[in-house]
Design a protein around this motif. Structure first.
Motif, PDB file in Angstrom:
ATOM      1  N   ALA A   5      39.926  72.184  36.192  1.00 29.13           N
ATOM      2  CA  ALA A   5      39.865  72.961  34.940  1.00 29.13           C
ATOM      3  C   ALA A   5      38.665  74.078  35.425  1.00 29.13           C
ATOM      4  O   ALA A   5      38.047  74.845  34.389  1.00 29.13           O
ATOM      5  N   GLY A   6      38.252  74.203  36.627  1.00 27.53           N
ATOM      6  CA  GLY A   6      37.351  75.460  37.075  1.00 27.53           C
ATOM      7  C   GLY A   6      36.003  74.982  37.036  1.00 27.53           C
ATOM      8  O   GLY A   6      35.239  75.732  37.301  1.00 27.53           O
ATOM      9  N   ARG A   7      35.585  73.680  37.158  1.00 31.42           N
ATOM     10  CA  ARG A   7      34.139  73.305  37.173  1.00 31.42           C
ATOM     11  C   ARG A   7      33.763  73.472  38.728  1.00 31.42           C
ATOM     12  O   ARG A   7      34.754  73.135  39.658  1.00 31.42           O
ATOM     13  N   PRO A   8      32.779  73.959  39.001  1.00 33.41           N
ATOM     14  CA  PRO A   8      32.300  74.056  40.326  1.00 33.41           C
ATOM     15  C   PRO A   8      32.070  72.438  40.961  1.00 33.41           C
ATOM     16  O   PRO A   8      31.839  71.741  40.095  1.00 33.41           O
ATOM     17  N   LEU A   9      32.357  72.275  42.269  1.00 33.69           N
ATOM     18  CA  LEU A   9      32.368  71.016  43.043  1.00 33.69           C
ATOM     19  C   LEU A   9      30.964  70.220  42.505  1.00 33.69           C
ATOM     20  O   LEU A   9      30.958  68.975  42.214  1.00 33.69           O
ATOM     21  N   VAL A  10      30.069  70.876  42.702  1.00 39.85           N
ATOM     22  CA  VAL A  10      28.541  70.314  42.388  1.00 39.85           C
ATOM     23  C   VAL A  10      28.246  69.850  41.004  1.00 39.85           C
ATOM     24  O   VAL A  10      27.874  68.717  40.501  1.00 39.85           O
ATOM     25  N   ALA A  11      28.895  70.721  40.089  1.00 38.95           N
ATOM     26  CA  ALA A  11      28.562  70.182  38.426  1.00 38.95           C
ATOM     27  C   ALA A  11      29.777  69.098  38.347  1.00 38.95           C
ATOM     28  O   ALA A  11      29.299  68.282  37.579  1.00 38.95           O
ATOM     29  N   ALA A  12      30.951  69.249  38.827  1.00 38.49           N
ATOM     30  CA  ALA A  12      31.962  68.058  38.769  1.00 38.49           C
ATOM     31  C   ALA A  12      31.155  66.831  39.115  1.00 38.49           C
ATOM     32  O   ALA A  12      31.302  65.640  38.524  1.00 38.49           O
ATOM     33  N   GLY A  13      30.490  66.843  40.438  1.00 43.18           N
ATOM     34  CA  GLY A  13      30.055  65.646  40.977  1.00 43.18           C
ATOM     35  C   GLY A  13      28.945  64.975  40.235  1.00 43.18           C
ATOM     36  O   GLY A  13      28.915  63.916  40.031  1.00 43.18           O
ATOM     37  N   ALA A  14      28.117  65.981  39.579  1.00 38.74           N
ATOM     38  CA  ALA A  14      27.132  65.588  38.821  1.00 38.74           C
ATOM     39  C   ALA A  14      27.592  64.786  37.561  1.00 38.74           C
ATOM     40  O   ALA A  14      26.986  64.040  37.138  1.00 38.74           O
ATOM     41  N   VAL A  21      25.763  65.556  46.470  1.00 33.97           N
ATOM     42  CA  VAL A  21      26.352  66.469  47.202  1.00 33.97           C
ATOM     43  C   VAL A  21      27.212  65.813  48.144  1.00 33.97           C
ATOM     44  O   VAL A  21      28.027  66.223  48.490  1.00 33.97           O
ATOM     45  N   ARG A  22      26.373  65.033  48.877  1.00 33.28           N
ATOM     46  CA  ARG A  22      27.147  64.166  49.981  1.00 33.28           C
ATOM     47  C   ARG A  22      28.335  63.359  49.700  1.00 33.28           C
ATOM     48  O   ARG A  22      29.314  63.288  50.313  1.00 33.28           O
ATOM     49  N   GLY A  23      28.284  62.830  48.404  1.00 30.19           N
ATOM     50  CA  GLY A  23      29.340  62.101  47.965  1.00 30.19           C
ATOM     51  C   GLY A  23      30.518  62.993  47.586  1.00 30.19           C
ATOM     52  O   GLY A  23      31.709  62.550  47.614  1.00 30.19           O
ATOM     53  N   VAL A  24      30.303  64.223  46.869  1.00 29.48           N
ATOM     54  CA  VAL A  24      31.246  65.134  46.636  1.00 29.48           C
ATOM     55  C   VAL A  24      32.186  65.727  47.927  1.00 29.48           C
ATOM     56  O   VAL A  24      33.110  65.715  47.906  1.00 29.48           O
ATOM     57  N   ILE A  25      31.269  65.911  48.758  1.00 27.17           N
ATOM     58  CA  ILE A  25      31.710  66.196  49.974  1.00 27.17           C
ATOM     59  C   ILE A  25      32.703  65.174  50.866  1.00 27.17           C
ATOM     60  O   ILE A  25      33.911  65.700  51.170  1.00 27.17           O
ATOM     61  N   ALA A  26      32.290  64.220  50.662  1.00 27.46           N
ATOM     62  CA  ALA A  26      33.091  62.831  51.437  1.00 27.46           C
ATOM     63  C   ALA A  26      34.320  62.892  50.433  1.00 27.46           C
ATOM     64  O   ALA A  26      35.304  62.603  50.936  1.00 27.46           O
ATOM     65  N   THR A  27      34.283  62.703  49.227  1.00 27.49           N
ATOM     66  CA  THR A  27      35.400  62.478  48.479  1.00 27.49           C
ATOM     67  C   THR A  27      36.181  63.570  48.581  1.00 27.49           C
ATOM     68  O   THR A  27      37.332  63.503  48.675  1.00 27.49           O
ATOM     69  N   VAL A  28      35.898  65.075  48.486  1.00 22.90           N
ATOM     70  CA  VAL A  28      36.743  66.028  48.725  1.00 22.90           C
ATOM     71  C   VAL A  28      37.527  65.941  50.189  1.00 22.90           C
ATOM     72  O   VAL A  28      38.680  66.195  50.196  1.00 22.90           O
ATOM     73  N   THR A  29      36.693  65.731  51.041  1.00 22.47           N
ATOM     74  CA  THR A  29      37.128  65.544  52.540  1.00 22.47           C
ATOM     75  C   THR A  29      38.349  64.662  52.529  1.00 22.47           C
ATOM     76  O   THR A  29      39.411  64.886  53.143  1.00 22.47           O
TER      77      THR A  29
END
Length: 94
Positions: free
Chosen positions: A37-46, A52-60
């Protein structure tokens, strides 16, 4: 059995999209939807209570399971597999 249940090979035929779609958790699916939907990764993670580490791990992990190199490619694969709705149109910044 429901569409969410487990079936043996004799019970149903696997479609092409199912063959390329890895299993994703509800949090992974929601992250893909938000990014699509266009949300930045950090905002979506929040929004999902991920740091941030959780977002990176999830995306990876998603990229690895989809066999792609980018988050955008993972979103496209998730959409093609019917896991999420259509991604938002992205414009390229120069």
């Amino acid at each position: 059995m429901s569409s969410q249940g487990t079936h043996s090979a004799e019970e149903r035929t696997v479609t092409h999209h199912e063959a390329i779609a890895p299993d994703v958790t509800p949090v992974e699916r929601r992250l893909l939807e938000l990014v699509a939907a266009g949300r930045p990764l950090v905002a979506a993670g929040a929004e999902l209570a991920l740091d941030v580490r959780g977002v990176i791990a999830t995306v990876t992990g998603l990229r690895d399971r989809f066999g792609v190199r980018s988050t955008a490619a993972a979103v496209r694969r998730a959409h093609a597999a019917g896991l999420i709705g259509a991604p938002a149109v992205q414009t390229r910044l120069s």
